[in-house]
Design a protein around this motif. Structure first.
Motif, PDB file in Angstrom:
ATOM      1  N   GLY A  96      45.643  50.838  24.188  1.00 47.64           N
ATOM      2  CA  GLY A  96      46.239  50.303  22.977  1.00 47.64           C
ATOM      3  C   GLY A  96      47.740  50.188  23.154  1.00 47.64           C
ATOM      4  N   ASP A  97      48.435  49.837  22.088  1.00 47.49           N
ATOM      5  CA  ASP A  97      49.886  49.645  22.161  1.00 47.49           C
ATOM      6  C   ASP A  97      50.577  50.944  22.570  1.00 47.49           C
ATOM      7  OD1 ASP A  97      49.639  47.025  21.396  1.00 47.49           O
ATOM      8  OD2 ASP A  97      49.969  47.433  19.268  1.00 47.49           O
ATOM      9  N   ASN A  98      51.409  50.846  23.586  1.00 44.47           N
ATOM     10  CA  ASN A  98      52.220  51.990  23.984  1.00 44.47           C
ATOM     11  C   ASN A  98      53.425  51.449  24.737  1.00 44.47           C
ATOM     12  OD1 ASN A  98      51.876  52.592  27.144  1.00 44.47           O
ATOM     13  ND2 ASN A  98      49.908  51.828  26.378  1.00 44.47           N
ATOM     14  N   SER A  99      54.408  52.295  24.981  1.00 36.06           N
ATOM     15  CA  SER A  99      55.664  51.834  25.575  1.00 36.06           C
ATOM     16  C   SER A  99      55.750  52.118  27.060  1.00 36.06           C
ATOM     17  CB  SER A  99      56.856  52.469  24.839  1.00 36.06           C
ATOM     18  OG  SER A  99      56.700  53.871  24.763  1.00 36.06           O
ATOM     19  N   THR A 100      54.592  52.237  27.726  1.00 38.16           N
ATOM     20  CA  THR A 100      54.571  52.406  29.174  1.00 38.16           C
ATOM     21  C   THR A 100      54.102  51.098  29.815  1.00 38.16           C
ATOM     22  OG1 THR A 100      52.258  53.049  29.565  1.00 38.16           O
ATOM     23  CG2 THR A 100      53.742  54.741  28.683  1.00 38.16           C
ATOM     24  N   PRO A 101      54.199  50.961  31.133  1.00 34.31           N
ATOM     25  CA  PRO A 101      53.671  49.768  31.794  1.00 34.31           C
ATOM     26  C   PRO A 101      52.147  49.752  31.892  1.00 34.31           C
ATOM     27  CG  PRO A 101      55.377  50.840  33.131  1.00 34.31           C
ATOM     28  CD  PRO A 101      54.975  51.796  32.062  1.00 34.31           C
ATOM     29  N   PHE A 102      51.477  50.838  31.472  1.00 34.96           N
ATOM     30  CA  PHE A 102      50.042  50.977  31.707  1.00 34.96           C
ATOM     31  C   PHE A 102      49.255  50.505  30.489  1.00 34.96           C
ATOM     32  CE2 PHE A 102      52.367  54.181  34.086  1.00 34.96           C
ATOM     33  CZ  PHE A 102      51.979  53.859  35.386  1.00 34.96           C
ATOM     34  N   ASN A 103      48.373  49.544  30.727  1.00 35.27           N
ATOM     35  CA  ASN A 103      47.606  48.977  29.615  1.00 35.27           C
ATOM     36  C   ASN A 103      46.169  49.462  29.548  1.00 35.27           C
ATOM     37  OD1 ASN A 103      45.906  46.959  31.266  1.00 35.27           O
ATOM     38  ND2 ASN A 103      47.991  46.414  31.859  1.00 35.27           N
ATOM     39  N   SER A 104      45.612  49.914  30.675  1.00 31.85           N
ATOM     40  CA  SER A 104      44.205  50.327  30.698  1.00 31.85           C
ATOM     41  C   SER A 104      43.988  51.325  31.821  1.00 31.85           C
ATOM     42  CB  SER A 104      43.290  49.113  30.891  1.00 31.85           C
ATOM     43  OG  SER A 104      43.478  48.539  32.174  1.00 31.85           O
ATOM     44  N   ILE A 105      42.808  51.949  31.774  1.00 31.12           N
ATOM     45  CA  ILE A 105      42.397  52.853  32.837  1.00 31.12           C
ATOM     46  C   ILE A 105      40.951  52.546  33.198  1.00 31.12           C
ATOM     47  CG2 ILE A 105      41.768  54.674  31.176  1.00 31.12           C
ATOM     48  CD1 ILE A 105      42.545  56.722  33.360  1.00 31.12           C
TER      49      ILE A 105
ATOM     50  N   ASP B 190      37.885  58.447  40.610  1.00 34.37           N
ATOM     51  CA  ASP B 190      39.132  57.707  40.785  1.00 34.37           C
ATOM     52  C   ASP B 190      39.623  57.284  39.405  1.00 34.37           C
ATOM     53  OD1 ASP B 190      38.571  57.883  43.497  1.00 34.37           O
ATOM     54  OD2 ASP B 190      37.766  55.854  43.628  1.00 34.37           O
ATOM     55  N   PHE B 191      40.829  57.694  39.045  1.00 33.68           N
ATOM     56  CA  PHE B 191      41.408  57.335  37.751  1.00 33.68           C
ATOM     57  C   PHE B 191      42.479  56.260  37.992  1.00 33.68           C
ATOM     58  CE2 PHE B 191      39.685  61.563  37.240  1.00 33.68           C
ATOM     59  CZ  PHE B 191      39.142  61.575  35.974  1.00 33.68           C
ATOM     60  N   HIS B 192      42.103  54.992  37.818  1.00 26.24           N
ATOM     61  CA  HIS B 192      43.024  53.874  38.051  1.00 26.24           C
ATOM     62  C   HIS B 192      43.793  53.550  36.770  1.00 26.24           C
ATOM     63  CE1 HIS B 192      39.933  53.197  41.211  1.00 26.24           C
ATOM     64  NE2 HIS B 192      40.921  52.670  41.912  1.00 26.24           N
ATOM     65  N   PHE B 193      45.072  53.874  36.737  1.00 21.56           N
ATOM     66  CA  PHE B 193      45.945  53.495  35.622  1.00 21.56           C
ATOM     67  C   PHE B 193      46.557  52.136  35.971  1.00 21.56           C
ATOM     68  CE2 PHE B 193      45.545  58.030  35.225  1.00 21.56           C
ATOM     69  CZ  PHE B 193      45.760  58.352  33.887  1.00 21.56           C
ATOM     70  N   TYR B 194      46.139  51.085  35.277  1.00 21.06           N
ATOM     71  CA  TYR B 194      46.533  49.732  35.661  1.00 21.06           C
ATOM     72  C   TYR B 194      47.769  49.249  34.910  1.00 21.06           C
ATOM     73  CZ  TYR B 194      42.441  48.753  38.532  1.00 21.06           C
ATOM     74  OH  TYR B 194      41.508  48.756  39.539  1.00 21.06           O
ATOM     75  N   THR B 195      48.710  48.695  35.682  1.00 23.04           N
ATOM     76  CA  THR B 195      49.789  47.899  35.104  1.00 23.04           C
ATOM     77  C   THR B 195      49.388  46.427  35.092  1.00 23.04           C
ATOM     78  OG1 THR B 195      50.876  47.667  37.253  1.00 23.04           O
ATOM     79  CG2 THR B 195      51.550  49.511  35.886  1.00 23.04           C
ATOM     80  N   ALA B 196      48.549  46.002  36.029  1.00 15.09           N
ATOM     81  CA  ALA B 196      47.998  44.650  36.020  1.00 15.09           C
ATOM     82  C   ALA B 196      47.012  44.521  34.866  1.00 15.09           C
ATOM     83  CB  ALA B 196      47.290  44.353  37.338  1.00 15.09           C
ATOM     84  N   SER B 197      46.921  43.321  34.302  1.00 14.39           N
ATOM     85  CA  SER B 197      45.976  43.098  33.213  1.00 14.39           C
ATOM     86  C   SER B 197      44.550  43.045  33.756  1.00 14.39           C
ATOM     87  CB  SER B 197      46.303  41.784  32.503  1.00 14.39           C
ATOM     88  OG  SER B 197      45.984  40.678  33.347  1.00 14.39           O
ATOM     89  N   GLN B 198      43.591  43.210  32.860  1.00 12.47           N
ATOM     90  CA  GLN B 198      42.200  43.103  33.273  1.00 12.47           C
ATOM     91  C   GLN B 198      41.862  41.687  33.734  1.00 12.47           C
ATOM     92  OE1 GLN B 198      39.971  45.842  33.563  1.00 12.47           O
ATOM     93  NE2 GLN B 198      42.055  46.643  33.477  1.00 12.47           N
ATOM     94  N   THR B 199      42.521  40.703  33.156  1.00 17.61           N
ATOM     95  CA  THR B 199      42.328  39.322  33.612  1.00 17.61           C
ATOM     96  C   THR B 199      42.737  39.184  35.067  1.00 17.61           C
ATOM     97  OG1 THR B 199      42.695  38.435  31.392  1.00 17.61           O
ATOM     98  CG2 THR B 199      42.992  36.926  33.238  1.00 17.61           C
ATOM     99  N   GLU B 200      43.918  39.700  35.413  1.00 17.22           N
ATOM    100  CA  GLU B 200      44.380  39.641  36.802  1.00 17.22           C
ATOM    101  C   GLU B 200      43.454  40.411  37.727  1.00 17.22           C
ATOM    102  OE1 GLU B 200      49.148  39.342  36.795  1.00 17.22           O
ATOM    103  OE2 GLU B 200      48.347  41.123  35.794  1.00 17.22           O
ATOM    104  N   ARG B 201      43.010  41.559  37.272  1.00 19.92           N
ATOM    105  CA  ARG B 201      42.164  42.402  38.114  1.00 19.92           C
ATOM    106  C   ARG B 201      40.850  41.709  38.453  1.00 19.92           C
ATOM    107  NH1 ARG B 201      38.924  47.856  37.222  1.00 19.92           N
ATOM    108  NH2 ARG B 201      37.594  46.357  36.325  1.00 19.92           N
ATOM    109  N   HIS B 202      40.223  41.083  37.472  1.00 15.61           N
ATOM    110  CA  HIS B 202      38.933  40.445  37.697  1.00 15.61           C
ATOM    111  C   HIS B 202      39.048  39.149  38.488  1.00 15.61           C
ATOM    112  CE1 HIS B 202      36.328  43.225  35.729  1.00 15.61           C
ATOM    113  NE2 HIS B 202      37.053  43.218  34.629  1.00 15.61           N
ATOM    114  N   LEU B 203      40.249  38.649  38.602  1.00 16.43           N
ATOM    115  CA  LEU B 203      40.447  37.463  39.444  1.00 16.43           C
ATOM    116  C   LEU B 203      40.551  37.814  40.924  1.00 16.43           C
ATOM    117  CD1 LEU B 203      42.875  35.435  37.176  1.00 16.43           C
ATOM    118  CD2 LEU B 203      40.526  34.839  37.755  1.00 16.43           C
ATOM    119  N   ILE B 204      40.560  39.102  41.239  1.00 16.83           N
ATOM    120  CA  ILE B 204      40.460  39.534  42.643  1.00 16.83           C
ATOM    121  C   ILE B 204      38.969  39.562  42.953  1.00 16.83           C
ATOM    122  CG2 ILE B 204      41.088  41.284  44.338  1.00 16.83           C
ATOM    123  CD1 ILE B 204      43.203  42.302  42.387  1.00 16.83           C
TER     124      ILE B 204
END
Length: 304
Positions: free
Chosen positions: A128-137, A158-172
């Motif tokens: 959710g909204d927060n002031s870090t670069p991390f949007n999801s895990i 494995d705990f992946h704290f993502y700065t990349a969006s889920q859209t970007e991630r799934h495009l890999i």
């Protein structure tokens, strides 16, 4: 075509590739909101923001972020009941992977869940909204570990704290190259991060995986120098940019009920301005019977 150039074209499609579910209550965690907030806050003043919750094993994970009175981040992470470590998928006679990241390598029109899939069993939650670069895990349960053999082949999370969006991630996307990567994207993924943006102890493994990216490991980690693997900290990258922070923790170590924080080695510079963590923490609360895995001790860094 780079990932970023493809984002707008495929955003609508990729958003549905991996379901996440928000839940206002904490039924599956075995604790009420007040109890969770107290544990998350460690007795410090601040505001706890609860994010998504998803069932896993015999329990559930709940994402959170925490801010001080001025909106400065204190921590981001997940909490989960001890029962979550029981009933995990991938036991005897069960597939090691959930089938989310697979590729028909031998071209026989049939996916072998054992040899043509990666990523173990995964769940993704948003903070959710927060002031870090991390949007999801994204939490990946690896019931038999993964490569390299003799190092990370223990059951672990494995705990992946993502700065990349889920859209970007799934495009890999998956493909026939190592890590079940699309071969052209594999070459993008392993492009080195410029030296100033990565601590000198970290080395480019050039091990890239679909829906993740490349991995950098701390060359001085105990498990790479004759010691045991209990927990470690990895950085993820794609096309020369840091895209995730990743504590990797064995189930065995979690069962020791740790209550410790560990420093994150800092680079000389940062690619984007923002608040970045100085440590990662693994804590167990015996009264609540809950674990917490979090990034903490945030400091603001100016990009240059």
């Amino acid at each position: 075509m780079t990932i970023k150039k493809a984002v707008l074209a495929l955003a609508c499609f990729s958003m549905g590739l991996e379901a996440t579910a928000a839940a206002p209550e904490n039924r599956a965690t075995g604790a009420n909101t007040s109890e969770l907030s107290s544990f998350i806050g460690d007795g410090q003043w601040g505001t706890t923001l609860l994010g998504d919750k998803l069932a896993f094993g015999d329990g559930a994970y709940r994402a959170f972020s925490r801010l001080d009175a001025n909106g400065i981040p204190l921590s981001v992470g997940v909490v989960f009941h001890k029962d979550t470590l029981e009933g995990m998928p991938g036991g005897e006679g069960q597939p090691m992977h959930d089938g989310k990241t697979c590729f028909d390598v031998d071209g026989n029109n049939d996916i072998d869940i054992h040899s043509e899939c990666v990523g173990g069993h995964s769940k993704t939650m948003h903070f959710g909204d927060n002031s870090t670069p991390f949007n999801s895990i994204t939490i990946n349960w690896e019931p038999h570990g993964h490569i390299p053999a003799g190092v990370y082949d223990k059951p672990h999370l494995d705990f992946h704290f993502y700065t990349a969006s889920q859209t970007e991630r799934h495009l890999i996307t998956p493909g026939p190259c190592p890590g079940l990567m699309n071969c052209a994207q594999e070459q993008e993924a392993i492009v080195p991060v410029p030296d100033q943006y990565i601590h000198p102890d970290y080395m480019n493994t050039q091990l890239a995986f679909a829906h993740m990216g490349n991995h950098y490991v701390d060359s001085l980690s105990p498990e790479l120098n004759g010691g045991d693997y209990t927990h470690t900290f990895i950085l993820g990258a794609y096309d020369g940019r840091i895209t995730f922070y990743e504590p990797m923790i064995t189930r065995e170590f979690l069962l020791t009920q740790p209550n410790s924080c560990f420093p994150i080695k800092q680079p000389q510079a940062f690619q984007e301005s923002g608040y970045y963590p100085q440590s990662y923490c693994i804590r167990y609360n015996p009264w609540l019977e809950h674990y917490k895995v979090s990034l903490e001790d945030f400091q603001y860094q100016q990009a240059w």
